[in-house]
Scaffold this active site. Sequence first.
Site, mmCIF file in Angstrom:
data_model
loop_
_atom_site.group_PDB
_atom_site.id
_atom_site.type_symbol
_atom_site.label_atom_id
_atom_site.label_comp_id
_atom_site.label_asym_id
_atom_site.label_seq_id
_atom_site.Cartn_x
_atom_site.Cartn_y
_atom_site.Cartn_z
ATOM 1 N N ASP A 5 0.839 -1.197 0.000
ATOM 2 C CA ASP A 5 0.000 0.000 0.000
ATOM 3 C C ASP A 5 0.877 1.251 0.000
ATOM 4 O O ASP A 5 2.082 1.176 0.266
ATOM 5 C CB ASP A 5 -1.047 -0.043 1.120
ATOM 6 C CG ASP A 5 -0.439 -0.121 2.491
ATOM 7 O OD1 ASP A 5 0.290 0.809 2.839
ATOM 8 O OD2 ASP A 5 -0.692 -1.107 3.209
HETATM 9 N N1 URA Z 1 0.374 -5.544 4.720
HETATM 10 C C1 URA Z 1 -0.037 -4.269 4.771
HETATM 11 O O1 URA Z 1 -0.743 -3.881 5.673
HETATM 12 N N2 URA Z 1 0.356 -3.429 3.789
HETATM 13 C C2 URA Z 1 1.142 -3.818 2.770
HETATM 14 O O2 URA Z 1 1.471 -3.007 1.898
HETATM 15 C C3 URA Z 1 1.567 -5.147 2.735
HETATM 16 C C4 URA Z 1 1.166 -5.995 3.730
#
Ligand code: URA
Length: 241
Positions: free
Chosen positions: A104
């Site tokens: 993310d």
């Molecule tokens: N878990 C998350 O919360 N965000 C990511 O980008 C990857 C794994």
Amino acid sequence: MAKLRLQKVLAAAGVDSRRNCEQLILEGAVRVNRKVVDELPAFVDPEKDLITVDGKTIRPAAKVYFLLNKPKGVICTSSDPQGRKKAIDLVHTKERIFCVGRLDAETTGIIILTNDSEMANKLAHPRYGLAKTYVVGIRGQIAGEQVEKLKKGIWLAEGKTGRASVKILKRGRAESRIEVTIRQGLNRQVRRMLAGVGLPVKTLTRTRIGRIEIRGLGVGKFRPLTKAEVAHLKKTTDKQN
Ligand code: URA
């Protein structure tokens, strides 16, 4: 190799956009093994079939694999209507690449980018269970009970998460740091797991994918995967065929 859509193979070889390639097919400009193919859907094996467009032979694009240390604020999609910076823009290559899975926008750390859609689809599939390790900075303290819950799995909207490995790296009153290894790739999984045990995430960085590590790769930098790393990914995805 599995058969792929003809327009996708043409686009990946740099002929034109996928939509324009569909048009070229419908106009009768494309031959597969010397026969005109002017109907869709049409499927080909780019490694075995002889494909021509207006008489010119199409060569499948060489497979490329990169590792990027994604900075904060960079997104992992191929296009963004809001015009945010994309991970694909940070990797300099003439091939059309995309991210394997997602991190993310707020999360930093390693992500693989490739033009090998077959391998990318397999790697993103939970069946292949590639271990992914994250270092999580937490506001406040972490209790043994919270660690145990994370290890056993947390109930999320999609169901219970699989078993996780959890290591405490720093236990402070104001701030703690843990290392979490999971084998699934649910959307924002680590953040939601931590929220599930009442722990606010301050920073999240992915440091390892299988045997591939962040070590030596600065934030915003990329490098090609080594032959051994590509072989490791291939072995993982071939395992259960
Ligand atoms: N878990 C998350 O919360 N965000 C990511 O980008 C990857 C794994």
